[in-house]
Design an enzyme around this catalytic site. Structure first.
Site, PDB file in Angstrom:
ATOM      1  N   GLY C  71      -7.264  -0.010  15.434  1.00 19.80           N
ATOM      2  CA  GLY C  71      -6.367  -1.328  13.698  1.00 19.80           C
ATOM      3  C   GLY C  71      -5.006  -0.835  14.630  1.00 19.80           C
ATOM      4  O   GLY C  71      -4.256  -1.216  14.732  1.00 19.80           O
ATOM      5  N   ASN C 151      -6.252   2.326   2.000  1.00 15.11           N
ATOM      6  CA  ASN C 151      -7.680   2.880   2.622  1.00 15.11           C
ATOM      7  C   ASN C 151      -7.659   4.089   2.058  1.00 15.11           C
ATOM      8  O   ASN C 151      -8.529   5.598   1.488  1.00 15.11           O
ATOM      9  CB  ASN C 151      -7.051   3.748   3.994  1.00 15.11           C
ATOM     10  N   GLN C 179      -9.450  -2.260   6.421  1.00 17.67           N
ATOM     11  CA  GLN C 179     -10.528  -1.286   5.384  1.00 17.67           C
ATOM     12  C   GLN C 179     -11.282  -2.687   4.540  1.00 17.67           C
ATOM     13  O   GLN C 179     -12.240  -1.578   3.776  1.00 17.67           O
ATOM     14  CB  GLN C 179     -10.001  -0.056   4.156  1.00 17.67           C
ATOM     15  N   SER C 199     -10.583  -3.185  12.538  1.00 15.72           N
ATOM     16  CA  SER C 199     -10.496  -1.894  13.521  1.00 15.72           C
ATOM     17  C   SER C 199     -12.433  -1.650  13.758  1.00 15.72           C
ATOM     18  O   SER C 199     -12.921  -2.184  12.230  1.00 15.72           O
ATOM     19  CB  SER C 199      -9.533  -0.443  13.159  1.00 15.72           C
ATOM     20  N   HIS C 201     -14.398   0.516  14.621  1.00 10.22           N
ATOM     21  CA  HIS C 201     -14.797   2.190  13.701  1.00 10.22           C
ATOM     22  C   HIS C 201     -14.434   2.051  12.438  1.00 10.22           C
ATOM     23  O   HIS C 201     -15.889   3.416  11.845  1.00 10.22           O
ATOM     24  CB  HIS C 201     -14.532   3.416  14.642  1.00 10.22           C
ATOM     25  N   CYS C 326      -2.377  19.556   3.380  1.00 13.36           N
ATOM     26  CA  CYS C 326      -2.755  20.678   4.393  1.00 13.36           C
ATOM     27  C   CYS C 326      -3.545  19.748   4.888  1.00 13.36           C
ATOM     28  O   CYS C 326      -3.627  20.664   5.967  1.00 13.36           O
ATOM     29  CB  CYS C 326      -3.402  21.788   3.011  1.00 13.36           C
TER      30      CYS C 326
HETATM   31  C1  LIG Z   1      -5.953   0.803   6.402  1.00  7.58           C
HETATM   32  C2  LIG Z   1      -5.830   0.898   7.603  1.00  7.58           C
HETATM   33  N1  LIG Z   1      -5.007  -0.272   8.676  1.00  7.58           N
HETATM   34  C3  LIG Z   1      -4.932   1.030  10.199  1.00  7.58           C
HETATM   35  C4  LIG Z   1      -5.607   1.883  10.161  1.00  7.58           C
HETATM   36  C5  LIG Z   1      -6.282   2.122  12.197  1.00  7.58           C
HETATM   37  O1  LIG Z   1      -6.999   1.721  12.511  1.00  7.58           O
HETATM   38  P1  LIG Z   1      -7.522   2.402  14.179  1.00  7.58           P
HETATM   39  O2  LIG Z   1      -8.694   4.250  12.869  1.00  7.58           O
HETATM   40  O3  LIG Z   1      -7.988   1.988  14.408  1.00  7.58           O
HETATM   41  O4  LIG Z   1      -6.409   2.978  14.882  1.00  7.58           O
HETATM   42  C6  LIG Z   1      -7.157   2.869   9.233  1.00  7.58           C
HETATM   43  C7  LIG Z   1      -7.446   3.731   9.538  1.00  7.58           C
HETATM   44  O5  LIG Z   1      -7.128   4.485  10.062  1.00  7.58           O
HETATM   45  C8  LIG Z   1      -6.548   2.250   8.430  1.00  7.58           C
HETATM   46  O6  LIG Z   1      -7.320   2.244   6.984  1.00  7.58           O
END
Ligand SMILES: Cc1ncc(COP(=O)(O)O)c(C=O)c1O
Ligand SMILES: Cc1ncc(COP(=O)(O)O)c(C=O)c1O
Lengths: 124, 391, 391, 124
Positions: C71, C151, C179, C199, C201, C326
């Site tokens: 992503g 997210n 998300q 993305s 994963h 943190c």
């Molecule tokens: C909204 C959002 N955009 C981008 C990313 C980044 O994607 P990636 O983890 O595949 O680099 C994430 C996750 O970390 C995400 O939650």
């Protein structure tokens, strides 16, 4: 990548070879860009009685050469002249896009051979 | 049909031990290494172990390793990252004409955007001259990028000497070692290398993983902005299973490097000499002996075209590659072979066999049995062949 | 100890069916998809099937899908690629204050390099106002980048309306749908989206794989230079096994999306309501009902700090995340919570639970049983708590 | 991330709580940056007879608070004043680099409590 028909014509090309004292010979392409096709014609009256080819080139170049010889054998010159590179590709069930321009020249070689025949006729 | 894979410079199978380890991190220990909880911590720990394994294979410290999505990204990061970080000092870059596209195209992208580029020639064996590098250096040179060994013809470059020059002139020195990692011992410190590109899928690790070694203190601008992973050098959720696989692959290949190298040299020479003996009008591309990668055979077979050779080999289950234009979709054959002075029509007829750890002598015998027949068949079809032999 | 994973917005386990498929492509069908031979062709075929699977889930055509390493890379490519391709038209970018760092940091990088940036505020629920977008548009605006859902707090943005505005003004519209993929139906055509980031994963596919949808005709400069893969949009040997895994994951999640969504909403509400009932001084972050992602619970628990909560939960096997500074290594807590108007000390005490397909009601019960005890313990230690309750 | 010792002090913090009518109280940090530590001292003569703490903060903040109370109980004021944040971190077997600056303030809280005690002494 290639259709079954292309692979068939590549593996078992029809009409490979030369004709001694041909009525027409045509060659297109050059070694620089990796494709040379040479077509030999044996013409009786208006009919293409025999046709052979020699090709230096990739799978598509060999297959289109083979295919075009099959397509014109027994045809009249007029019929042969309307065969296009696209028609050859179609008869093979299509070619990969990258091959449509660089290796799909067999009809051009055919036309060039017919032109060669016509030029000779004029001279005689 | 048994298949014989002789295209290891293109990519390799993943070692079964590596794949099994990765599976654990895909399905069980799947945490995000940035997370605080135990899933995150176990992923983080394995990630750092992988960093140590990669570092060890090249004589670096783990902190100097930045993981990327592959060799291409590492090359881009090295070159554009240096250009961006150093543009106040100068705008001149030096590279060679036989680099991988990931280096050449990136340099050329910069050349279109305000930088100046010197592309060094190579000799007939594909080797860059140290003297040419020396002469190309200018006060505003900020980067020298020369590969360790060439992926097409296996030519090993005089990296140590070029590194010495770069050091004397305080120029950042980048080396693309994608084809040498795990094949030739590398020590970035001894070799005066500032940036080193490596890629996992060439050493029996997974595709989509690579790393850039960045010597401590070397200035490099990041290219991927986001979650500050990899100490802000390369943002993006870490490909933990892939990285762990890469680390393991480094460990495994490091252990067997010497033995495997010796074994492949024997196979390589058998194949190369066998081709020369059995087929007329053949030219070996690249250097012989010490200056050639242990796994590389590259020959030009005159009067025939590379893709036709590949297809014919493939029908017998033999996988190889070619510098023919037809395999790249462009009109020009391999830029490497052309840079070495080959004429187009000979370059079009080139064939590369690249050996790997699973190849056997029987496989080489089979290739040597089949290849002459294929060449004969294609030559009988070739209008160039009868011209030549009738001359 | 049984572990309960409630951090699916950070990353997900790989589906076993997906992992098994990937194994085949790591160890057997390992060819480079650019190769002519059968190893290459079988890899190419599977790669194109994956492209079809990803395209189908978002209503695109396969030709519009460019695979990336995740992503973050897709966000960077979308934003910098647009900026570079469109800079002659204008230099103004619009984004929101609750974007992922991969978008925000990239926009801010451009803002430091000659572009102008408008960062839109959000309301107390974390939602961007369409009216604010309209007012931010200028003649030189070249990009609007607003995420589909956030997210951290699960706020779903008015993408359709913003897409309509972008279309009316012929501005490239980028949506980060990391998300929402597989959670909310997406149709890029109906939604007037030009660029969409996804993305792997986050949807039970492998890490290190993502994609950018690029609407046919949209201009985008490439960022990775090299071997011209992905129609020159993204060079680098394709991560075939990863991409194939991503494709399969898209297919699988697409099939179960509706049912799973309904199931998670029930768990989500149970967890959220249970926390409110059992613990005093708790605030829900983000919208309720329709505008909230089905898998997101985010609460601020006053007088305690997020990392302490996470550690305490982790000791009981419960994995969650927090917007506390943190956990990020910076001094400021979540930029999303701050943008929503939370004061620092409350933002520091935030806790996110993000549900996934394997979570059960029993797990939620366990969390609801344990969390109040943890909070009680930490509050007894907190100097803020006695001040507040003695007031 | 954290050492076992840190986790032990986080899980079983020593001397949590308040001292009624303490001889000295010190507080450092603020809620804005996520860490507040308050230390209460009971001092007889020059000896720290009792010490308690309350902390809002991350694992490191709690653990360092707990550790510093253990380190000073029964010590003289002079001995307590030479305890540094670094010494507390060391006694815990180290802290992650990111935590060294933001959450490692327990010794400061202690010193502030001693100062508070001294200030009160002067006034009397
Ligand atoms: C909204 C959002 N955009 C981008 C990313 C980044 O994607 P990636 O983890 O595949 O680099 C994430 C996750 O970390 C995400 O939650
Ligand atoms: C010398 C060299 N550099 C760079 C690359 C690119 O690496 P990757 O395939 O990991 O993108 C390759 C392989 O394709 C290579 O052989």
């Amino acid at each position: 990548m290639y259709s079954e028909k292309v692979m068939d014509h590549f593996t078992n090309p029809r009409n490979v070879g030369e004709i001694e004292n041909p009525d027409g010979v045509g060659e297109v392409g050059n070694a620089k860009c990796g494709d040379i096709m040479r077509i030999y014609l044996d013409i009786k009256g208006d009919i293409i009685e025999d046709v052979k080819f020699k090709t230096f080139g990739c799978g598509a170049a060999v297959a289109t050469s083979s295919m075009v010889t099959e397509m014109v054998k027994g045809k009249t010159i007029e019929e042969a002249l309307v065969i296009s590179n696209a028609a050859v590709a179609e008869a093979l069930g299509g070619l990969p896009p990258a091959k449509m321009h660089c290796s799909n020249l067999a009809a051009d070689a055919l036309h060039s051979a017919i032109q060669n025949y016509k030029d000779k006729q004029k001279k005689e | 049909m048994k298949r014989i894979y002789l295209d290891h410079s293109a990519t390799t199978p993943v070692d079964l031990e590596v794949a099994a380890l990765m599976m654990t991190y895909y399905t069980e220990k799947y945490g995000n290494p940035s997370s605080v909880h135990s899933f995150g911590r176990e992923a983080r720990q394995a990630l750092e172990e992988a960093r140590r394994q990669v570092a060890e294979l090249i004589g670096a410290t783990p902190q100097e390793i930045t993981f990327t999505s592959g060799g291409t990204e590492a090359d881009n990061l090295a070159i554009i990252g240096t250009a961006e970080a150093m543009s106040k000092k100068g705008k001149h870059l030096i590279t060679s004409s036989v680099e991988h596209h990931a280096v050449l195209e990136t340099c050329e992208f910069l050349a279109k955007n305000g930088f100046e580029l010197t592309i060094l020639p190579v000799d007939a064996e594909g080797i860059v001259s140290v003297e040419d590098v020396r002469m190309a250096i200018r006060p505003d040179t900020i980067l020298i990028s020369v590969m360790h060994a060439n992926n097409e013809v296996g030519a090993i470059q005089p990296i140590v000497e070029i590194g010495q020059l770069a050091k004397e002139h305080s120029i950042t020195f980048h080396v693309d070692a994608v084809q040498t990692l795990g094949k030739i011992p590398i020590n970035v410190k001894d070799m005066n290398i500032d940036l080193l590109t490596v890629s996992s899928h060439k050493i029996y690790g997974p595709k989509g993983v690579g790393a850039l070694y960045v010597r401590k203190g070397v200035r490099l601008a990041p290219r991927a902005h986001g979650g500050s992973q990899e100490k802000k050098r390369r943002s993006g959720t870490e490909n933990t299973p892939g990285i762990i696989g890469f680390g393991k692959a480094c460990e495994l290949i490091g252990k067997r490097m010497d033995k495997e190298d010796a074994r492949q040299i024997i196979l390589r020479d058998k194949l190369m000499n066998g081709i020369i003996e059995r087929i007329k009008y053949v030219k070996v591309n690249g250097p012989l002996g010490e200056k050639r990668l242990a796994n590389n055979v590259n020959v030009s077979i005159r009067f025939v075209e590379g893709e036709s050779l590949l297809l014919s080999l493939d029908m017998l289950g033999i996988a190889a590659s070619s510098g023919s234009a037809c395999t790249s979709g462009s009109l020009d054959p391999s830029h490497v072979l052309l840079a070495m002075g080959l004429v187009h029509e000979i370059a079009h007829g080139s064939l590369r066999f690249s050996l790997g750890s699973q190849n056997t002598e029987e496989e080489i015998d089979y290739v040597l049995e089949q290849l002459p027949k294929i060449v004969e068949r294609l030559r009988m079809m070739s209008p160039l062949y009868d011209q030549a032999i009738h001359k």
